[in-house]
Design an enzyme around this catalytic site. Sequence first.
Site, PDB file in Angstrom:
ATOM      1  CG  HIS A 155      -2.031  -0.992   1.103  1.00  0.00           C
ATOM      2  ND1 HIS A 155      -2.524  -1.687   2.181  1.00  0.00           N
ATOM      3  CD2 HIS A 155      -2.741  -1.433   0.019  1.00  0.00           C
ATOM      4  CE1 HIS A 155      -3.494  -2.507   1.779  1.00  0.00           C
ATOM      5  NE2 HIS A 155      -3.641  -2.357   0.476  1.00  0.00           N
ATOM      6  CD  GLU A 158      -0.487   0.055   4.682  1.00  0.00           C
ATOM      7  OE1 GLU A 158       0.155  -1.012   4.582  1.00  0.00           O
ATOM      8  OE2 GLU A 158      -1.721   0.092   4.799  1.00  0.00           O
ATOM      9  CG  HIS A 299       0.069  -4.516   4.983  1.00  0.00           C
ATOM     10  ND1 HIS A 299      -0.624  -3.970   3.925  1.00  0.00           N
ATOM     11  CD2 HIS A 299       0.492  -5.730   4.557  1.00  0.00           C
ATOM     12  CE1 HIS A 299      -0.620  -4.804   2.896  1.00  0.00           C
ATOM     13  NE2 HIS A 299       0.052  -5.891   3.259  1.00  0.00           N
ATOM     14  CD  GLU A 358      -2.285  -4.317   9.102  1.00  0.00           C
ATOM     15  OE1 GLU A 358      -1.763  -3.191   8.948  1.00  0.00           O
ATOM     16  OE2 GLU A 358      -3.013  -4.851   8.242  1.00  0.00           O
TER      17      GLU A 358
END
Length: 388
Positions: A155, A158, A299, A358
């Site tokens: 992404h 990110e 991420h 994450e």
Amino acid sequence: MTPARIYSRLFMVPLELIIDSNENINPANLITGTKIMIPGYVSVPYTIKEEDTLWKIGKARNLSIDAMMILNQMQNPNQLAPGDTLYLPERITQHHVSSKLPYGSGILTKQIKTLKKLYPFINIESIGTSVLGNPIQEIRIGKGLKKVHMNASFHANEWITSMVLMRLVNQYLISLTNRSTFRSVNTINLYNETELSIVPMVNPDGVDLVLSGPSTSNRQEVIEINEGSDEFVHWKANIRGVDLNNQFPANWEIEQERKSPKSPAPRDYPGSSSLSEPEAKAMADLIKKNQYDRILAFHTQGEEFYWGYEGFEPPESEILAKEFERVSGYKAIRNVDSHAGFKDWYIQEYKRPGFTIELGRGINPLPLSQFDDILHKVEGIFLAAIYL
């Protein structure tokens, strides 16, 4: 004793790293004038002063006289003359991956080149190109039978994940060449047991769009996708407005049906078909070609990680998840209501452990002020993924 073993002792670098840094020559049968790469070192010029001797210089800088003579192709240690330049071998002990500036594809490319120069035993390949023709680069370290893959920046907003992953790689390389431990782990054993694959920036076009805005060639198209705005800080997709982590053939049709964007958008649009985008296809082809034993996709954000998909995950996944949770403090979550992700497809296709990590907390893009805290917490996951 072979020349390679002599160099290993003189420079205190593991033998296998010297051999793997000089694959095009036979280190057991060298001829005069052959250039040997010593990983983890740079040569620094030094101007000879009055009363300097090799012994005096070596003692002051903790350097082997033989190492200095080899580097300078000297036959006589007494041939120094004031004003002459002597090259001194300087061991690299500090990282080269900066955490001070936003991390676009240009910086990444320069840092990969630097790491290859300093640590020539690593392998660099382009696994494909982005929509705009930027290379999607892979770094490979080690020669073991176990294969582990990690990636970052699926992404665009990110991009801090690329910085974190590259710093982890840099720390690993420093540990290898200095014969030091990394969080009490003997890394040369990891090098011999594991082949580590790193794709530090899956979505270079998107990252550059977030950090620098559109180029003149595609400005109108991306502004239209962005609903007329020229502010791209929250853009997640690739340059064509496709969310690359919604591109994989793991119930992709479900995501296509329920995602609200039905056309290119800054986020969440899964594309017109699975693997329609060159970045997603390059990643799928890489996995198909190499059959990794486990994969980790970095991420942001939430300080948690996901490790299951539709019951396809093997028992080993739970063991790894508990260890990741222990060493990082991140929360392990088995299942979420999501499909078509890279991790989902990998678990479904290969029935092997896959993880979406994450990093950090807050609103993307996370600020660089979180970098050190993120790095500290994820170091244990990085190492555990390689050695367990």
